[in-house]
Write a protein that holds these residues in place. Structure first.
Motif, short mmCIF file in Angstrom:
data_model
loop_
_atom_site.label_atom_id
_atom_site.label_comp_id
_atom_site.label_asym_id
_atom_site.label_seq_id
_atom_site.Cartn_x
_atom_site.Cartn_y
_atom_site.Cartn_z
N GLU A 269 0.88 -1.41 -0.13
CA GLU A 269 -0.02 0.00 0.06
C GLU A 269 0.75 1.34 0.04
N PHE A 270 1.86 1.28 0.65
CA PHE A 270 2.78 2.36 0.83
C PHE A 270 4.11 2.74 0.03
N GLU A 271 4.57 1.61 -0.26
CA GLU A 271 5.81 1.58 -1.04
C GLU A 271 6.07 2.66 -1.96
N GLY A 272 7.02 3.64 -1.84
CA GLY A 272 7.11 4.91 -2.69
C GLY A 272 6.15 5.95 -2.50
N LYS A 273 5.37 5.97 -1.64
CA LYS A 273 4.26 7.04 -1.46
C LYS A 273 5.18 8.21 -0.58
N PRO A 274 4.83 9.20 -0.78
CA PRO A 274 5.18 10.55 0.41
C PRO A 274 4.84 10.10 1.65
N TYR A 275 5.72 10.49 2.65
CA TYR A 275 5.48 10.67 4.30
C TYR A 275 3.93 11.38 4.47
N SER A 276 3.89 12.18 3.62
CA SER A 276 2.49 12.98 3.99
C SER A 276 1.48 12.03 3.75
N ALA A 277 1.54 11.23 2.52
CA ALA A 277 0.48 10.39 2.52
C ALA A 277 0.07 9.33 3.46
N LEU A 278 1.30 8.85 4.08
CA LEU A 278 1.20 7.77 5.11
C LEU A 278 0.59 8.48 6.17
N LYS A 279 1.20 9.62 6.65
CA LYS A 279 0.64 10.47 7.81
C LYS A 279 -0.87 10.52 7.87
N SER A 280 -1.20 10.88 6.72
CA SER A 280 -2.80 11.45 6.61
C SER A 280 -3.61 10.13 6.73
N ALA A 281 -3.08 9.09 6.08
CA ALA A 281 -3.68 7.70 6.15
C ALA A 281 -3.74 7.09 7.59
N VAL A 282 -2.62 7.61 8.26
CA VAL A 282 -2.77 7.04 9.90
C VAL A 282 -3.88 7.72 10.76
N ALA A 283 -3.57 9.03 10.46
CA ALA A 283 -4.70 10.04 10.85
C ALA A 283 -6.07 9.77 10.79
N ASP A 284 -6.37 9.29 9.34
CA ASP A 284 -7.69 9.01 9.21
C ASP A 284 -8.13 7.83 9.83
N GLY A 285 -7.20 6.81 10.01
CA GLY A 285 -7.39 5.50 10.67
C GLY A 285 -7.74 5.66 12.19
N VAL A 286 -7.00 6.27 12.86
CA VAL A 286 -6.91 6.63 14.22
C VAL A 286 -8.14 7.44 14.68
#
Ligand code: ATP
Ligand code: LTN
Length: 332
Positions: free
Chosen positions: A265-282
């Motif tokens: 899901e996250f390979e090569g994605k910018p950190y901002s995308a990861l952080k916002s996915a984590v925020a949405d999930g939390v």
């Protein structure tokens, strides 16, 4: 010894401050998920909380908050949920265990070593040293077979088994020896500001960016995650550094995914995308808990009555074990 139909589980959390997502993902969520399989006892361990200084009014608030969070997270009201200090057998059995515990065992505990290293032996109370004896009493008073906790508590449960076996060897099998239940995912969430350290209530007190609290509003959760430590790479690459790994661990635990799935899901994605996915999930997980928490805290009298009722029902169970041990030792 009584034998409930389902295996008995005992666990507890200290009312020593706001709960963070490590407490939720490492402990409470697993209690909720597995509650129907077991005969559960969930404790608010206020005697453990006073091993470190607590403001009296804050301790009272945190105690009710913790009870409300257990329920809001999905612990069913029919489960036994109580305040440790309401059942005096905990302190009484702990004393016996302390007397049978070599001081060296307690001095070798990681938590004791960390606290003395941080603050010095003259500044912390003896309760920090004898803390595991009280925890062993909590668990063994109710003949609990399983103790669902995060990774940091493994050593305390090993001590519980050791002291239980020591007493059993000397006096016959009078105590049930428990086992830890530690899940693979979410067992050790790290600090957002320092992914080398376990996310913890005590570290969060000095550094607001360290932890996401269960009662944090959504905008604060986003802000904390936006500032979370990552690494020098421009985007997510594997193997990831500790900060990125921790964010992925939070994500995969919430979403119940395995590592290959999050890597895809996250390979090569910018950190901002990861952080916002984590925020949405939390936020998605915490929002309904926060809503129920507010409803439950609007009637403290009912909450206290429930806690008192559970303590009254558990007192004879705890006393049966206490008396068994007291008799073996010669105290009755
Ligand atoms: P303190 O810093 O005051 O010791 P804490 O944050 O470690 O507090 P506890 O009350 O000691 O919280 O822990 C409650 C439960 O949450 C325990 O089962 C513990 O293993 C679990 N837990 C605590 N921190 C984490 C974490 N970072 N990741 C996963 N589980 C955790
Ligand atoms: N030591 C634990 C809290 C705790 C506990 C217990 C956990 C006290 N008594 C009994 C499980 C079972 C902690 O600091 N997290």
């Amino acid at each position: 010894m009584q034998s409930p139909e389902k295996p008995r589980v005992f666990s507890g959390i200290q009312p020593s401050g706001g709960l963070h997502i490590g407490n939720y993902l490492g402990a409470i969520r697993n209690w909720v998920r597995n509650q129907d399989q077991y005969d559960n006892i969930f404790c608010i361990v206020d005697l453990h909380a006073i091993t470190l200084p607590q403001d009296p009014a804050a301790l009272r608030e945190n105690t009710l908050d913790l009870a409300a969070i257990y329920l809001a997270s999905g612990i069913k009201p029919e489960q036994a949920m109580f305040i440790q200090s309401h059942v005096s057998a905990h302190a009484e059995l702990a004393w016996v265990f302390e007397c049978f515990t070599p001081i060296g065992w307690l001095e070798r505990m990681t938590q004791f070593k960390d606290r003395t290293a941080r603050q010095g032996r003259e500044r912390i109370g003896a309760g920090v040293l004898t803390y595991p004896s009280l925890m062993a009493a909590d668990i063994m008073l109710y003949d609990a077979e399983y103790v669902p906790v995060g990774e940091d508590q493994r050593q305390h449960i090993e001590y519980t088994r050791d002291i239980g076996q020591r007493i059993n060897q000397r006096y016959g099998n009078i105590l049930v020896i428990p086992e830890p239940l530690i899940q693979k995912a979410g067992a050790e969430i790290k600090g957002l500001d320092d992914p080398e350290k376990k996310m913890s209530k005590s570290l969060a007190a000095d550094s607001p960016g360290h932890a996401i609290f269960m009662l944090d509003p959504p905008d604060l959760i986003r802000k904390k995650l936006a500032r979370a430590q990552t690494d020098a790479e421009p985007a997510v690459r594997f193997p990831a550094g500790p900060g990125v790994r921790n964010l992925l661990e939070i994500y995969r635990t919430i979403k119940q995914l395995d590592w290959p799935a999050v890597e895809r899901e996250f390979e090569g994605k910018p950190y901002s995308a990861l952080k916002s996915a984590v925020a949405d999930g939390v936020i998605e997980v915490l929002a309904p808990i926060q809503q129920r928490y507010r409803e439950i805290r609007s009637d403290d009298a009912a909450l206290l009555e429930q806690l008192r009722g559970a303590a009254d029902r558990l007192t004879p169970v705890a006393n049966a074990t206490l008396h068994r041990v007291q008799e073996a030792v010669g105290l009755r």
